[in-house]
Scaffold this active site. Sequence first.
Site, PDB file in Angstrom:
ATOM      1  N   THR A 185      -1.766  -2.794  -6.604  1.00 58.48           N
ATOM      2  CA  THR A 185      -0.334  -2.580  -6.634  1.00 58.48           C
ATOM      3  C   THR A 185      -0.505  -0.821  -6.543  1.00 58.48           C
ATOM      4  O   THR A 185      -1.250  -0.467  -6.815  1.00 58.48           O
ATOM      5  CB  THR A 185       0.307  -2.746  -7.859  1.00 58.48           C
ATOM      6  OG1 THR A 185      -0.470  -2.011  -8.983  1.00 58.48           O
ATOM      7  CG2 THR A 185       0.296  -4.260  -8.285  1.00 58.48           C
ATOM      8  N   ASP A 186       0.703  -0.400  -6.092  1.00 55.80           N
ATOM      9  CA  ASP A 186       1.169   1.076  -5.961  1.00 55.80           C
ATOM     10  C   ASP A 186       1.487   1.739  -7.334  1.00 55.80           C
ATOM     11  O   ASP A 186       1.491   0.772  -8.305  1.00 55.80           O
ATOM     12  CB  ASP A 186       2.034   1.137  -4.800  1.00 55.80           C
ATOM     13  CG  ASP A 186       3.227   0.653  -4.852  1.00 55.80           C
ATOM     14  OD1 ASP A 186       3.879   0.231  -6.090  1.00 55.80           O
ATOM     15  OD2 ASP A 186       3.975   0.353  -4.129  1.00 55.80           O
ATOM     16  N   ALA A 187       1.883   2.702  -7.255  1.00 49.84           N
ATOM     17  CA  ALA A 187       2.212   3.416  -8.696  1.00 49.84           C
ATOM     18  C   ALA A 187       3.709   2.561  -9.194  1.00 49.84           C
ATOM     19  O   ALA A 187       4.034   2.603 -10.437  1.00 49.84           O
ATOM     20  CB  ALA A 187       2.844   4.820  -8.329  1.00 49.84           C
TER      21      ALA A 187
END
Length: 170
Positions: free
Chosen positions: A33-35
């Site tokens: 995932t991203d942030a």
Amino acid sequence: MTDINRSKNKQAIAKPIHSDTFTFPVRVYYEDTDAGGVVYHSNYISFFERARTEWLRHLGYELDVLSEEQHVIFVVKALNCDYLRPALFNDELFVSAEILKLGNTSITFEQKILREVKDADDRDGSEEKTSEKRYETLAIGNVTVVSVDTIKFKPKRVPKNILERIQNVI
């Protein structure tokens, strides 16, 4: 879609219901995932790759053995992906691989990434019904792979034994 059975060690095993569709379970990890906790776009492509690899393994073929013994690898020639809804951290996804076209040197797949709909209020009409469970489609991709000779790195006919096995299940 597939029945997902749990073995004694609690790992998911995918078994196809329809002979032309294979589905493989994938859990979304933090690293995917991203942030914001949303799966990063290129990881959907990795999930597609895992499902195709497991599909080939399900047919009885290992990529490393094919490379060593038959001097063939499968490389991606073309790929497109429509992202419909985000996959999120810790989601359990199901990635399908269905053959659209089988050529002499290439195989084109339609692949989907699905998530079970847990709450009826979350449905938006893009879900697929399988048995009593509902799955929403998060991404749809078309992937064409080409059989390539590992020595010459040029297209090579899909080995006859693989072609026959595929034709028996589609």
